[in-house]
Write a protein that holds these residues in place. Sequence first.
Motif, PDB file in Angstrom:
ATOM      1  N   ARG A 183      40.253 120.378   9.381  1.00 13.53           N
ATOM      2  CA  ARG A 183      39.753 121.657   9.894  1.00 13.53           C
ATOM      3  C   ARG A 183      39.847 122.779   8.861  1.00 13.53           C
ATOM      4  O   ARG A 183      39.048 123.712   8.879  1.00 13.53           O
ATOM      5  CB  ARG A 183      40.497 122.040  11.165  1.00 13.53           C
ATOM      6  CG  ARG A 183      41.956 122.431  10.960  1.00 13.53           C
ATOM      7  CD  ARG A 183      42.617 122.936  12.227  1.00 13.53           C
ATOM      8  NE  ARG A 183      43.069 121.846  13.065  1.00 13.53           N
ATOM      9  CZ  ARG A 183      43.891 122.002  14.106  1.00 13.53           C
ATOM     10  NH1 ARG A 183      44.311 123.217  14.430  1.00 13.53           N
ATOM     11  NH2 ARG A 183      44.290 120.970  14.810  1.00 13.53           N
ATOM     12  N   GLU A 184      40.822 122.674   7.942  1.00 11.23           N
ATOM     13  CA  GLU A 184      40.936 123.727   6.922  1.00 11.23           C
ATOM     14  C   GLU A 184      39.817 123.667   5.893  1.00 11.23           C
ATOM     15  O   GLU A 184      39.655 124.600   5.101  1.00 11.23           O
ATOM     16  CB  GLU A 184      42.295 123.643   6.215  1.00 11.23           C
ATOM     17  CG  GLU A 184      42.572 122.361   5.472  1.00 11.23           C
ATOM     18  CD  GLU A 184      43.347 121.366   6.327  1.00 11.23           C
ATOM     19  OE1 GLU A 184      44.149 120.602   5.754  1.00 11.23           O
ATOM     20  OE2 GLU A 184      43.153 121.352   7.561  1.00 11.23           O
ATOM     21  N   HIS A 185      39.054 122.596   5.918  1.00 10.01           N
ATOM     22  CA  HIS A 185      37.929 122.462   4.980  1.00 10.01           C
ATOM     23  C   HIS A 185      36.581 122.539   5.684  1.00 10.01           C
ATOM     24  O   HIS A 185      35.564 122.146   5.113  1.00 10.01           O
ATOM     25  CB  HIS A 185      38.049 121.153   4.200  1.00 10.01           C
ATOM     26  CG  HIS A 185      39.259 121.097   3.317  1.00 10.01           C
ATOM     27  ND1 HIS A 185      39.853 119.909   2.934  1.00 10.01           N
ATOM     28  CD2 HIS A 185      39.996 122.099   2.761  1.00 10.01           C
ATOM     29  CE1 HIS A 185      40.913 120.183   2.176  1.00 10.01           C
ATOM     30  NE2 HIS A 185      41.007 121.507   2.055  1.00 10.01           N
ATOM     31  N   ARG A 186      36.574 123.039   6.907  1.00 13.80           N
ATOM     32  CA  ARG A 186      35.321 123.289   7.620  1.00 13.80           C
ATOM     33  C   ARG A 186      35.012 124.773   7.518  1.00 13.80           C
ATOM     34  O   ARG A 186      35.581 125.590   8.227  1.00 13.80           O
ATOM     35  CB  ARG A 186      35.439 122.877   9.089  1.00 13.80           C
ATOM     36  CG  ARG A 186      35.750 121.402   9.304  1.00 13.80           C
ATOM     37  CD  ARG A 186      36.078 121.131  10.768  1.00 13.80           C
ATOM     38  NE  ARG A 186      36.763 119.848  10.929  1.00 13.80           N
ATOM     39  CZ  ARG A 186      37.521 119.536  11.975  1.00 13.80           C
ATOM     40  NH1 ARG A 186      37.688 120.421  12.963  1.00 13.80           N
ATOM     41  NH2 ARG A 186      38.126 118.369  12.045  1.00 13.80           N
ATOM     42  N   TRP A 187      34.141 125.107   6.600  1.00 16.57           N
ATOM     43  CA  TRP A 187      33.792 126.503   6.352  1.00 16.57           C
ATOM     44  C   TRP A 187      32.364 126.767   6.814  1.00 16.57           C
ATOM     45  O   TRP A 187      31.517 125.862   6.827  1.00 16.57           O
ATOM     46  CB  TRP A 187      33.891 126.825   4.861  1.00 16.57           C
ATOM     47  CG  TRP A 187      35.261 126.711   4.270  1.00 16.57           C
ATOM     48  CD1 TRP A 187      36.418 126.350   4.896  1.00 16.57           C
ATOM     49  CD2 TRP A 187      35.618 126.949   2.906  1.00 16.57           C
ATOM     50  NE1 TRP A 187      37.469 126.356   4.021  1.00 16.57           N
ATOM     51  CE2 TRP A 187      37.009 126.726   2.792  1.00 16.57           C
ATOM     52  CE3 TRP A 187      34.903 127.340   1.777  1.00 16.57           C
ATOM     53  CZ2 TRP A 187      37.689 126.883   1.575  1.00 16.57           C
ATOM     54  CZ3 TRP A 187      35.578 127.495   0.572  1.00 16.57           C
ATOM     55  CH2 TRP A 187      36.956 127.267   0.481  1.00 16.57           C
ATOM     56  N   SER A 188      32.110 127.998   7.186  1.00 17.38           N
ATOM     57  CA  SER A 188      30.733 128.425   7.419  1.00 17.38           C
ATOM     58  C   SER A 188      30.482 129.674   6.580  1.00 17.38           C
ATOM     59  O   SER A 188      31.415 130.400   6.239  1.00 17.38           O
ATOM     60  CB  SER A 188      30.486 128.715   8.906  1.00 17.38           C
ATOM     61  OG  SER A 188      31.296 129.775   9.365  1.00 17.38           O
ATOM     62  N   PHE A 189      29.230 129.911   6.240  1.00 11.70           N
ATOM     63  CA  PHE A 189      28.890 130.911   5.233  1.00 11.70           C
ATOM     64  C   PHE A 189      27.919 131.941   5.791  1.00 11.70           C
ATOM     65  O   PHE A 189      27.115 131.647   6.682  1.00 11.70           O
ATOM     66  CB  PHE A 189      28.289 130.225   3.998  1.00 11.70           C
ATOM     67  CG  PHE A 189      29.200 129.193   3.386  1.00 11.70           C
ATOM     68  CD1 PHE A 189      30.105 129.537   2.399  1.00 11.70           C
ATOM     69  CD2 PHE A 189      29.179 127.877   3.830  1.00 11.70           C
ATOM     70  CE1 PHE A 189      30.953 128.594   1.850  1.00 11.70           C
ATOM     71  CE2 PHE A 189      30.019 126.917   3.292  1.00 11.70           C
ATOM     72  CZ  PHE A 189      30.917 127.281   2.295  1.00 11.70           C
ATOM     73  N   ARG A 190      28.008 133.126   5.224  1.00  9.16           N
ATOM     74  CA  ARG A 190      27.062 134.187   5.549  1.00  9.16           C
ATOM     75  C   ARG A 190      26.855 135.003   4.279  1.00  9.16           C
ATOM     76  O   ARG A 190      27.785 135.580   3.728  1.00  9.16           O
ATOM     77  CB  ARG A 190      27.605 135.073   6.667  1.00  9.16           C
ATOM     78  CG  ARG A 190      26.659 136.192   7.106  1.00  9.16           C
ATOM     79  CD  ARG A 190      25.388 135.672   7.724  1.00  9.16           C
ATOM     80  NE  ARG A 190      25.646 134.793   8.850  1.00  9.16           N
ATOM     81  CZ  ARG A 190      24.696 134.123   9.491  1.00  9.16           C
ATOM     82  NH1 ARG A 190      23.420 134.230   9.089  1.00  9.16           N
ATOM     83  NH2 ARG A 190      24.996 133.328  10.502  1.00  9.16           N
ATOM     84  N   TYR A 191      25.614 135.025   3.810  1.00 14.45           N
ATOM     85  CA  TYR A 191      25.249 135.780   2.607  1.00 14.45           C
ATOM     86  C   TYR A 191      24.576 137.069   3.045  1.00 14.45           C
ATOM     87  O   TYR A 191      23.594 137.039   3.790  1.00 14.45           O
ATOM     88  CB  TYR A 191      24.312 134.958   1.716  1.00 14.45           C
ATOM     89  CG  TYR A 191      24.933 133.658   1.246  1.00 14.45           C
ATOM     90  CD1 TYR A 191      25.576 133.576   0.019  1.00 14.45           C
ATOM     91  CD2 TYR A 191      24.880 132.516   2.049  1.00 14.45           C
ATOM     92  CE1 TYR A 191      26.160 132.385  -0.398  1.00 14.45           C
ATOM     93  CE2 TYR A 191      25.461 131.322   1.629  1.00 14.45           C
ATOM     94  CZ  TYR A 191      26.102 131.258   0.401  1.00 14.45           C
ATOM     95  OH  TYR A 191      26.670 130.094  -0.016  1.00 14.45           O
TER      96      TYR A 191
END
Length: 835
Positions: free
Chosen positions: A493-501
């Motif tokens: 879970r610590e490597h499940r990232w989501s991004f917003r530019y």
Amino acid sequence: MDASSFREAIFQVHSHGRDRGHYFLSAEDERFDDRHIRVSGKRLLSFGSCSYLGLEFDPRLIDGGVEAYRRYGTQTSFSRGYLSCPLYPELEEDLLPRIFGVPRVLLLPSTSIAHHVVMPALLAENDAIVCDHQVHRSVDDAITLQCARSGADKVVVKHGELDRALDIVARLARTHHHVWFACDGVYSMYGDSLPLGFLHDLLAVAPNVRLFVDDAHGMSWAGDRGCGHFLSRFPLGERVVLVTSLAKAFATGGGVIVVQDRRLLETARLVGGPFSFSGPLRPGDLGASIASARIHLSPELAVLQAALRARIDRANALCRALGIPLVIENEAPIFFIALGRVEAVYLMAERLREHGFHVNVSGFPAVPASRGGIRIAINAIHSEAQVDALFRAIAEHLPAVLAAVGVTRDEVEEQFEGVLPPFLRAARPLASAVRQLPERHPQPADALTVETHASIEQLDARVWDAHLGDLSYIDARSMRAVERVFHGGHALREHRWSFRYVLVRRGDELVAAAPFTTLLMKDDTFMSAAVSAALERERLADPYLFTSRAVVMGDMASEGEHMFLAPGAGRSAALIALAEAGVAEMKAQNCSTLVLRDLADDPELVRVLTGQGFVPVPLIERYLVQLDWRGEDAFIDALASNGQRRHVRAVHQQSPLFDVEVWDSRSAAADDELRRLYALYRRMAAKNLRINIFPLPPELLRAQLESGSWEFLLLRRRGGGPVVAWAAARPAGCEYRGLYCGVDYDEFPAGKINPYRQLLWQLVRRAGRLGCERLHLGMGARQEKTRFGATASPALALVRADDAYRATRLQEFVTRTALHVQPSSAGRGARAPRP
């Protein structure tokens, strides 16, 4: 954050408020006779006093104090364990017991001291106490210290989730001798109070459950004989301990412990250290208290209480009629006008000051920085016309203040949505009040527009790299590599990232841009290595202890500048728009924390962001080597000190002992070699707890190497063999940026050859040979890096935390750790070392 960082954050936030005239004011009056004060040459009507009945101006209290001073001098400087002023028995054994309906009370110099006196009589090793996290700080401090001394268990429950307290108390009651629940009778910030049904339910859980109540803000203005708001609704009983204050509506000074059990009071006197070693009340306070107590026991008090009640009712009616956003409407003389951002709070207070009113601003750390407001104290000596004038002025300025700061009606409502327990939210008129505010004015033609994307693939990479490509590690190719590794379906879970530019434009011009990442953070990321070490020991049993999802500018596979901000007159507006986009992502991701990192220590930037509800947190300094490369010897000769020159020359002379390799996207890196690099990185990360994040995943190494934006610098023993040191670095224009590294010290056990120092030297040589003008060596390892001519530059994180509860729980852990007590009730649910 660490104590020093917390102190600096408070200083930074409050310095702006002090500059604008909201803190540490001094009245300039020759005498007070009502609620008017003179500040900075201006006569203001104050709504900031907690003397809710205005009794401090009563001639009988003044005469009582003067007469006591004449009879007994300015002080009775004895420990009360040996001798008390003759006025004490009249108060402790006669007047105050008649007010509270008990055999006797214990009178201390303050409520804070009273808490520290009574707690040792209540909590021992087999006891537990459940604390509302908004219980007054003086209560919490006393509980924390006594639990640390005695071994009693302490559990903190979020105020907005107090319905959980019943289950927690029930669980503890099965295993502990006594279980206490600590709360305020009237909460000092919002003026709310817990309903009778909830309190009765707590005591009904089990016979060994007890209540500890601080009713400092409820004293005098409510109840028969002014016994206080709590006792006006709830019987004292043998299972209730009350502490209240004589320093507010009672209008004198001191704190009072009220219980039915005389033995408990005697125990508190014997074991409550501050009773004996703190100074007693001065005779004047005792004399004034006797006079105030006599008024409380007379018919006059009901007249004063009725006058205050009428003012409170009038103020509540005005807030309803005028659409003023209160956190809660109730019968207390405390009104909290919800405004959210600090800038809105300051601006409203300044507008009211222009109208001739003085009010108290409430902000960090008393409340989260994004949940600020105006705290108004209604007094019986305010006239109806004065109350009317204040609230009409608030209503007049409210729309313009919110519009000026860019606060929407929905944001004010959302920010305070969960501050009250579920059983009090029905009494919260904020939502309907806010919706009555008029719509915002149309945006001007040159208004900023905000564009967001969920992936680097959705935007023009050329535009992105033209503005952010040379910053940190957030160029388009690097972000593609990060997205490839930290996808939503990752096993951990610590490597499940989501991004917003986020891109902010004024017309066709890009004026601000930054990437934001939602990820799981360790709550101790910005804390000391000692705290992180203690937490890591606890995490052996629970890897996710004290972790929370947050939105972070940049990501945890990066370090340094993560924001493009165009210079010029519109810089502040663009910065606010970028921050608001981050806030929107925080809310969309159901997080309560937004971290803008790693920002330069820019006073204007800090001022703007603190006004928007952010708190500055100092980070570890970053290290930078300026390069004008003309070869190794010239670099060494140009170092500032003889010590630096000797050190680097010695490291340089050991260079022939190593083979140096540079890998990039063209290199055929074998899996076993990458596993070796990753293992060395993990060994370094485990030691570097001063920058404590979840370790980066092994897949990142190949993704970065194949991205075309990174290179790995590797050192082996001369003649081959395994890698003994390596660093991941990114050449970016005239910059060379090293991010994380790994070192095998076991290969050189004698200590004469230091592979980490050789790695630093090879990074300097590599950057110089590439023609770079600056080498970034990241955070930490100050001594080693400054020997190579690196200079430190300060960095800040600007943090918006909409929920202070997690910080409260973590601080509890830190306190227990500092006192060498293992936290038995801690809730259960590494950043890369720099080269």
